[in-house]
Design an enzyme around this catalytic site. Structure first.
Site: not given
Ligand code: DX5
Ligand code: ZN
Length: 218
Positions: A36, A38
């Site tokens: 991920d 960001m």
């Molecule tokens: C949210 C991310 C997800 C997140 C999922 O913005 O894109 O990939 O890390 O994490 P869980 O499984 O903890 O919801």
């Molecule tokens: Zn994600």
């Protein structure tokens, strides 16, 4: 429906010991790693960038790195991620005016291309790209943070896509784990399952990975 792909999100891993923690979930049966990214602008949080992908690649030459770009200018980072060793580059349809052109650019850089939609964006926004992209990601939480609750309200989008594209890789991301959430997502037609907290925080990670797979493939 295509076979299950279980993709633990390393957002929930130990960043201080990342390669080792990530390798553990691969050794326990995960298919890929979901990374991920960001930028603090497209979403109200920051995480990691291409240098971390490059380091991970050094430690794990063969693992498929599925990078989810939650960034405002996804066209800007394509070459950096390709050079770093990313296998898939998934960008948000909300962040780019010409998704078809960006898909081509990602392919030209040697990566698979994914297109993601936030919970509030209708599925119609991605339908034109479902036969050009390698995967469509239907977000099951608002992007930005791990550990949030799965939103069953977005499942009609998964159903619509699955009906139209029986062989498409449809990814779901956010709040997934054993029990009702994976049952709901698999029934709707999702086959690529991102799971952060439910895998990395589990006392028995192997059981979670194989349990998720079993539900999708049954
Ligand atoms: C949210 C991310 C997800 C997140 C999922 O913005 O894109 O990939 O890390 O994490 P869980 O499984 O903890 O919801
Ligand atoms: Zn994600």
């Amino acid at each position: 429906m295509p076979q299950a792909v279980i993709a633990p999100s390393i957002l929930a891993a130990d960043f201080g010991d990342l390669a080792a923690d990530a390798q553990k979930v691969i050794d326990l049966g995960a298919d890929t790693l979901h990374v991920d990214i960001m930028d603090g602008h497209f979403v109200p949080n920051m995480s990691i960038g291409a240098p971390v992908v490059k380091s991970l690649r050094k430690h794990m030459p063969k693992v498929f790195l599925d990078c989810h770009l939650m960034v405002s200018e996804p066209e800007k980072w394509v070459q950096d991620f390709a050079s770093a060793g990313a296998n898939m580059y998934t960008f948000h349809v909300e962040a780019h005016a010409n998704p078809a052109a960006l898909i081509e650019k990602i392919h030209a850089a040697g990566m698979k291309a994914g297109v993601a939609v936030k919970p509030g964006t209708p599925v119609e926004a991605v339908l034109p790209f479902a036969d050009k992209a390698d995967m469509i990601l239907i977000m099951t939480v608002e992007p930005g943070f791990g550990g949030q609750s799965f939103m069953p309200s977005v499942m009609p989008k998964v159903k619509t896509l699955r009906e139209k594209y029986p062989n498409l890789d449809i990814q779901v991301d956010g709040g997934l784990g054993l029990g009702e959430t994976i049952e709901t997502a698999a029934t709707a037609g999702a086959n690529v399952i991102v799971a952060g907290t439910s895998v990395f925080a589990a006392p028995d990670r192997k059981a979670v990975i194989s349990g998720l797979r079993q539900v999708v493939n049954s």
